[in-house]
Design an enzyme around this catalytic site. Structure first.
Site, short mmCIF file in Angstrom:
data_model
loop_
_atom_site.label_atom_id
_atom_site.label_comp_id
_atom_site.label_asym_id
_atom_site.label_seq_id
_atom_site.Cartn_x
_atom_site.Cartn_y
_atom_site.Cartn_z
N MET A 139 33.97 1.46 13.14
CA MET A 139 32.89 2.47 12.80
C MET A 139 32.09 2.29 11.49
O MET A 139 31.77 3.29 11.01
CB MET A 139 33.55 3.76 12.54
CG MET A 139 34.19 4.50 13.89
SD MET A 139 33.16 4.24 15.35
CE MET A 139 32.17 5.61 15.01
N ARG A 140 32.28 1.07 11.13
CA ARG A 140 31.33 0.63 9.80
C ARG A 140 30.20 -0.27 10.20
O ARG A 140 30.56 -1.13 11.20
CB ARG A 140 32.25 -0.03 8.59
CG ARG A 140 33.19 0.78 8.32
CD ARG A 140 32.83 1.93 7.32
NE ARG A 140 34.09 2.77 6.81
CZ ARG A 140 33.84 3.74 6.09
NH1 ARG A 140 32.63 4.21 5.59
NH2 ARG A 140 34.92 4.37 5.68
N HIS A 190 28.83 -0.32 22.61
CA HIS A 190 28.19 1.07 22.19
C HIS A 190 28.13 2.22 23.41
O HIS A 190 27.53 1.63 24.57
CB HIS A 190 26.76 0.82 21.67
CG HIS A 190 26.08 1.98 21.20
ND1 HIS A 190 26.45 2.58 20.05
CD2 HIS A 190 25.27 2.83 21.75
CE1 HIS A 190 25.59 3.73 19.81
NE2 HIS A 190 24.80 3.92 20.90
#
Length: 220
Positions: A91-92, A108
């Site tokens: 999530m970065r 995604h």
């Protein structure tokens, strides 16, 4: 020779677990060199350690800014000399220190270029689309903007909420991720503009062969 893959996760690691299972078959062509995370205590890191896979954590909060965190993450990834980095529920945003050093792919939960960002499923529902899905793409320095490798459509049902739709997306994305990572490892790929193709094609295009890179490392 199996391709060396580093998997990055931020949570439960369901996609990582699917890749670890696939990699148990030598014919799959992948060796998971390490699993990394941006936070300690995640279920995914615990699963990787239980499976005997090397792990590392580069905690975002331990660094003064995003650039320093990216530098630290790039250094830890490089220790495992990966042929491919797989962002699987990570999530970065990875900066140029990472994506400029190693080929990296991301999964995604939407049909890019529609609904990029961290709330893709929620955004698709809010927009009222009848079909969404999942995309696997190469990472660049943007947000979900790199060249698309593959996509699978998922219909939106009338009674869907964010949780139910996301679960159906996850079911198809795991299969697509395992298939795509295996093909990249075994066949290599070429990138022509924004078009990604498996295997080798005409000269003059950006060509990548994971097996060539692995052979070089094994024969040092």
């Amino acid at each position: 020779m199996s391709a060396r893959v580093v998997i990055l996760i931020s949570g439960t690691g369901s996609n990582m677990a699917a890749l670890l299972e696939a990699a148990q078959d030598p014919a799959y062509g992948v060796r998971v060199a390490a699993v990394g995370s941006d936070r300690e205590g995640t279920r995914g890191i615990e699963l990787a350690r239980a499976a005997g896979v090397p792990t590392f954590v580069v905690n975002f909060r331990d660094h003064p800014d995003r650039a320093k965190w990216n530098e630290a993450m790039a250094e830890r990834i490089a220790e495992y000399e990966p042929d491919l980095v797989v962002s699987a529920g990570f999530m970065r945003i990875l900066g140029p220190d990472v994506v400029g050093s190693h080929p990296a792919v991301n999964i995604h939960p939407a049909l890019l270029p529609s609904f990029p960002g961290a709330h893709a499923v929620r955004d698709a529902l809010a927009h009222g689309v009848r079909v969404t899905g999942t995309t696997i793409h190469f990472l660049d320095e943007g947000v979900d903007s790199g060249p698309i490798i593959d996509q699978v459509a998922v219909p939106v049902e009338d009674d869907d909420d964010e949780s139910s739709l996301h679960e159906r997306i996850k079911a198809v994305e795991r299969e697509m991720l395992v298939d795509t990572v295996g093909r990249l490892a075994r066949e290599g790929w070429t990138i022509d503009g924004r078009h990604v193709r498996f295997g080798r094609t005409a000269p003059g295009r950006t060509e990548h062969s994971v097996s060539d890179a692995t052979d070089t490392k094994e024969n040092r």
